[in-house]
Write a protein that holds these residues in place. Structure first.
Motif, mmCIF file in Angstrom:
data_model
loop_
_atom_site.group_PDB
_atom_site.id
_atom_site.type_symbol
_atom_site.label_atom_id
_atom_site.label_comp_id
_atom_site.label_asym_id
_atom_site.label_seq_id
_atom_site.Cartn_x
_atom_site.Cartn_y
_atom_site.Cartn_z
ATOM 1 N N LEU A 1 42.642 38.440 45.630
ATOM 2 C CA LEU A 1 43.815 39.205 46.027
ATOM 3 C C LEU A 1 43.915 39.304 47.553
ATOM 4 O O LEU A 1 45.002 39.190 48.121
ATOM 5 C CB LEU A 1 43.782 40.596 45.409
ATOM 6 N N ALA A 2 42.789 39.490 48.227
ATOM 7 C CA ALA A 2 42.792 39.554 49.686
ATOM 8 C C ALA A 2 43.257 38.234 50.285
ATOM 9 O O ALA A 2 44.040 38.209 51.243
ATOM 10 C CB ALA A 2 41.396 39.909 50.199
ATOM 11 N N LEU B 1 35.099 41.626 39.083
ATOM 12 C CA LEU B 1 35.903 42.542 39.901
ATOM 13 C C LEU B 1 35.868 42.131 41.370
ATOM 14 O O LEU B 1 36.902 42.095 42.042
ATOM 15 C CB LEU B 1 35.392 43.974 39.740
ATOM 16 N N ARG B 2 34.689 41.791 41.856
ATOM 17 C CA ARG B 2 34.544 41.377 43.256
ATOM 18 C C ARG B 2 35.324 40.094 43.534
ATOM 19 O O ARG B 2 36.032 39.986 44.540
ATOM 20 C CB ARG B 2 33.069 41.184 43.593
ATOM 21 N N LYS C 1 37.912 38.957 41.885
ATOM 22 C CA LYS C 1 39.347 39.233 41.799
ATOM 23 C C LYS C 1 39.861 39.924 43.053
ATOM 24 O O LYS C 1 40.962 39.636 43.531
ATOM 25 C CB LYS C 1 39.656 40.072 40.561
ATOM 26 N N LYS C 2 39.058 40.821 43.605
ATOM 27 C CA LYS C 2 39.462 41.492 44.844
ATOM 28 C C LYS C 2 39.510 40.506 46.009
ATOM 29 O O LYS C 2 40.413 40.567 46.839
ATOM 30 C CB LYS C 2 38.513 42.643 45.163
ATOM 31 N N ASP D 1 46.993 37.931 49.785
ATOM 32 C CA ASP D 1 47.713 38.747 50.755
ATOM 33 C C ASP D 1 47.784 38.064 52.120
ATOM 34 O O ASP D 1 48.819 38.086 52.787
ATOM 35 C CB ASP D 1 47.062 40.120 50.902
#
Length: 59
Positions: free
Chosen positions: A41-42, A34-35, A37-38, A45
């Motif tokens: 994503l950051a 999860l970490r 993947k976040k 962006d």
């Protein structure tokens, strides 16, 4: 490609590789996935923002 875009794309690719490696483990760490993947994503962006600014600056 600017240096910042290159570095962000390298980080994005490395995070993608790390996500795949973690997911293939026998007992993947869900929190770590999860970490990662976040973070990916950051970075994505930020890449999109840089591309958008570069496109509008070229007009």
């Amino acid at each position: 490609m600017s240096g910042m875009l290159y570095r962000l794309s390298v980080v994005h690719r490395k995070l993608d590789e790390e996500i795949r490696r973690e997911a293939r483990r026998r007992n993947p760490d869900g929190f770590r996935l999860l970490r990662l993947k976040k973070l990916k994503l950051a970075v994505k962006d930020r890449l999109a923002g840089h591309w958008k600014r570069a496109a509008t600056a070229g007009r």
